[in-house]
Scaffold this motif. Structure first.
Motif, PDB file in Angstrom:
ATOM      1  N   GLU A  21       0.694  -1.287  -0.092  1.00 34.36           N
ATOM      2  CA  GLU A  21       0.034  -0.007   0.210  1.00 34.36           C
ATOM      3  C   GLU A  21       0.976   1.188  -0.142  1.00 34.36           C
ATOM      4  OE1 GLU A  21      -3.949   1.998   2.362  1.00 34.36           O
ATOM      5  OE2 GLU A  21      -2.736   0.372   3.078  1.00 34.36           O
ATOM      6  N   VAL A  22       1.841   1.214   0.701  1.00 35.15           N
ATOM      7  CA  VAL A  22       2.785   2.351   1.072  1.00 35.15           C
ATOM      8  C   VAL A  22       3.625   2.675  -0.311  1.00 35.15           C
ATOM      9  CG1 VAL A  22       4.787   3.337   1.994  1.00 35.15           C
ATOM     10  CG2 VAL A  22       2.623   2.159   3.330  1.00 35.15           C
ATOM     11  N   TYR A  23       4.263   1.303  -0.902  1.00 34.42           N
ATOM     12  CA  TYR A  23       4.769   1.623  -2.263  1.00 34.42           C
ATOM     13  C   TYR A  23       3.849   2.077  -3.279  1.00 34.42           C
ATOM     14  CZ  TYR A  23       8.072  -0.431  -5.925  1.00 34.42           C
ATOM     15  OH  TYR A  23       8.667  -0.555  -6.901  1.00 34.42           O
ATOM     16  N   LEU A  24       2.727   1.912  -3.310  1.00 34.46           N
ATOM     17  CA  LEU A  24       1.764   2.588  -4.489  1.00 34.46           C
ATOM     18  C   LEU A  24       1.190   4.006  -3.970  1.00 34.46           C
ATOM     19  CD1 LEU A  24       0.080  -0.868  -5.316  1.00 34.46           C
ATOM     20  CD2 LEU A  24       1.632   0.328  -6.734  1.00 34.46           C
ATOM     21  N   GLY A  25       1.751   4.335  -2.868  1.00 38.24           N
ATOM     22  CA  GLY A  25       1.252   5.746  -2.604  1.00 38.24           C
ATOM     23  C   GLY A  25       0.035   5.745  -1.932  1.00 38.24           C
TER      24      GLY A  25
ATOM     25  N   SER B 139       8.133  -9.834 -11.409  1.00 40.61           N
ATOM     26  CA  SER B 139       7.762 -11.169 -11.213  1.00 40.61           C
ATOM     27  C   SER B 139       6.345 -11.076 -10.768  1.00 40.61           C
ATOM     28  CB  SER B 139       8.551 -11.733  -9.865  1.00 40.61           C
ATOM     29  OG  SER B 139       9.980 -12.117 -10.611  1.00 40.61           O
ATOM     30  N   GLY B 140       5.828  -9.884 -10.546  1.00 42.66           N
ATOM     31  CA  GLY B 140       4.289  -9.971 -10.434  1.00 42.66           C
ATOM     32  C   GLY B 140       3.923  -9.855  -9.023  1.00 42.66           C
ATOM     33  N   PHE B 141       4.691  -9.503  -8.097  1.00 40.45           N
ATOM     34  CA  PHE B 141       4.041  -9.338  -6.648  1.00 40.45           C
ATOM     35  C   PHE B 141       3.214  -8.301  -6.527  1.00 40.45           C
ATOM     36  CE2 PHE B 141       4.436  -7.286  -2.580  1.00 40.45           C
ATOM     37  CZ  PHE B 141       4.160  -8.448  -1.720  1.00 40.45           C
ATOM     38  N   LEU B 142       3.481  -7.217  -7.127  1.00 38.79           N
ATOM     39  CA  LEU B 142       2.507  -5.978  -7.140  1.00 38.79           C
ATOM     40  C   LEU B 142       1.301  -6.008  -8.108  1.00 38.79           C
ATOM     41  CD1 LEU B 142       4.910  -3.229  -6.930  1.00 38.79           C
ATOM     42  CD2 LEU B 142       3.525  -3.843  -5.175  1.00 38.79           C
ATOM     43  N   SER B 143       1.502  -6.880  -9.334  1.00 45.48           N
ATOM     44  CA  SER B 143       0.266  -7.220 -10.054  1.00 45.48           C
ATOM     45  C   SER B 143      -0.673  -7.930  -9.188  1.00 45.48           C
ATOM     46  CB  SER B 143       0.970  -7.900 -11.161  1.00 45.48           C
ATOM     47  OG  SER B 143       1.967  -7.543 -11.856  1.00 45.48           O
TER      48      SER B 143
ATOM     49  N   PRO C 258      16.433  -0.261   1.866  1.00 35.25           N
ATOM     50  CA  PRO C 258      16.623   0.836   0.596  1.00 35.25           C
ATOM     51  C   PRO C 258      15.570   1.995   1.063  1.00 35.25           C
ATOM     52  CG  PRO C 258      15.510  -1.013  -0.152  1.00 35.25           C
ATOM     53  CD  PRO C 258      15.879  -1.695   1.267  1.00 35.25           C
ATOM     54  N   SER C 259      16.051   3.054   0.930  1.00 36.06           N
ATOM     55  CA  SER C 259      15.103   4.173   1.085  1.00 36.06           C
ATOM     56  C   SER C 259      14.690   4.602  -0.332  1.00 36.06           C
ATOM     57  CB  SER C 259      15.947   5.669   1.244  1.00 36.06           C
ATOM     58  OG  SER C 259      16.479   5.622   2.604  1.00 36.06           O
ATOM     59  N   MET C 260      13.220   4.566  -0.078  1.00 38.69           N
ATOM     60  CA  MET C 260      12.460   4.911  -1.701  1.00 38.69           C
ATOM     61  C   MET C 260      11.403   6.375  -1.558  1.00 38.69           C
ATOM     62  SD  MET C 260      11.733   0.950  -2.570  1.00 38.69           S
ATOM     63  CE  MET C 260      11.914   1.475  -4.516  1.00 38.69           C
ATOM     64  N   PHE C 261      10.995   6.454  -2.593  1.00 44.03           N
ATOM     65  CA  PHE C 261      10.252   7.531  -2.475  1.00 44.03           C
ATOM     66  C   PHE C 261       8.832   7.237  -3.649  1.00 44.03           C
ATOM     67  CE2 PHE C 261      13.100   9.011  -5.673  1.00 44.03           C
ATOM     68  CZ  PHE C 261      12.193   9.405  -6.613  1.00 44.03           C
ATOM     69  N   THR C 262       7.727   7.685  -3.342  1.00 53.16           N
ATOM     70  CA  THR C 262       6.425   7.523  -4.187  1.00 53.16           C
ATOM     71  C   THR C 262       5.965   8.750  -4.692  1.00 53.16           C
ATOM     72  OG1 THR C 262       6.213   5.220  -3.643  1.00 53.16           O
ATOM     73  CG2 THR C 262       4.303   6.421  -4.580  1.00 53.16           C
ATOM     74  N   VAL C 263       5.845   9.436  -6.075  1.00 54.69           N
ATOM     75  CA  VAL C 263       5.238  10.355  -6.372  1.00 54.69           C
ATOM     76  C   VAL C 263       3.810   9.990  -6.945  1.00 54.69           C
ATOM     77  CG1 VAL C 263       5.178  12.347  -7.877  1.00 54.69           C
ATOM     78  CG2 VAL C 263       7.396  11.416  -6.850  1.00 54.69           C
TER      79      VAL C 263
END
Length: 291
Positions: A75-79, A95-99, A279-284
């Protein structure tokens, strides 16, 4: 190669080889016969035919470990965007995890990846054997595509798959409510063109997630967002550097999206909790301007 409803079997390898030389490329892929051909083509693959980019619980007590473990972080990864009932295109599904996650939430999902026989764009290193690396990249891409289809079969989620040029996507796939770029812009020689191509067929929202590099914060006190907007070319050494074209700041992505008509942006920073490397990430999340 024409596609008709009466065809029982398509030669997908011949299709993609032909499409690479045609002015209007990769059409007809969302037709039921083509999707059935893709499913049949990958029906016999086993785990030994796959490279898993994502860590995935295959639902039978077995866990396949990949370089990226996004479990519990979807959920966080997808903003925190709600995809329920939305038509979504996911570029670079790996590999389709988010799919699987988006499909489970009720998205009408289409994934878009490199065509058969294609490989990743490679950063030109003078000291590297680019021919060998290109051949290796094509093989790796095939095994990664296999993992998506294997995951889809094991988990049973619903999604269509299309393949082609991210800079010139098929013209017959329609419009989407949401487009998702999950950590792929850093792997593209021209990230703006990729955003431009998919934004042109996106009605409402673009979701762009990428790696937060240390240099993203190297700005002077009081610097405005435009001054913070920057891209660093080829920031990584070999071997990973061969597919790491850019380090992008979130401000750079926001600036690109504003130019494309998506000025309403929010940026969140996050770290996948199950990854020891943290790993530090960001989502726009960018929404189209009202018309």
């Amino acid at each position: 190669m024409m596609l008709t409803s009466v065809e029982s079997k398509l030669d997908l390898d011949a299709y993609f080889q032909e499409q690479m030389t045609r002015p209007k490329r990769y059409g007809g892929q969302l037709s039921p016969p083509f999707q059935k051909a893709l499913e049949d083509y990958h029906a016999g693959i086993t785990e030994e035919d796959c490279d898993f980019y994502h860590t995935i619980d295959l639902g039978d007590g077995r866990l396949r470990t990949g370089a990226w473990d996004l479990r519990g972080h979807e959920e966080v990864y997808l903003g925190c965007c709600d995809v329920t009932g939305k038509r979504v295109i996911e570029a670079g599904p790996a590999s389709g995890f988010l799919s699987a996650y988006m499909a489970s939430k009720g998205a009408d999902l289409v994934v878009f990846d490199l065509p058969f026989g294609g490989g990743p764009e490679l950063v030109p290193f003078a000291e590297a054997n680019m021919g060998e690396l290109a051949a290796s990249g094509r093989q790796s891409m095939k095994r990664l595509r296999n993992s998506w289809w294997y995951t889809k079969r094991k988990l049973g989620f619903q999604a269509c798959a299309i393949y082609g040029d991210i800079y010139d996507p098929p013209k017959d796939i329609g419009r989407f409510d949401i487009s998702v770029f999950g950590a792929i812009l850093l792997h593209l020689s021209n990230p703006f063109r990729a955003l431009q191509a998919l934004s042109a067929m996106t009605n409402d929202t673009l979701i762009v997630t990428d790696v937060w590099n240390a240099f993203s914060t190297e700005t002077g006190a009081g610097a405005n967002s435009l001054r913070k907007a920057h891209m660093i070319f080829a920031p990584s050494a070999l071997p990973s550097g061969i597919v790491h074209w850019w380090g992008l700041s979130p401000e750079a992505i926001c600036h690109m999206l504003e130019r494309l008509g998506f000025p309403n942006t929010t940026v969140t920073k996050h770290v996948p909790k199950n990854m020891p490397s943290a790993p530090s990430m960001f989502t726009v999340v960018a929404r189209r301007a009202a018309r």
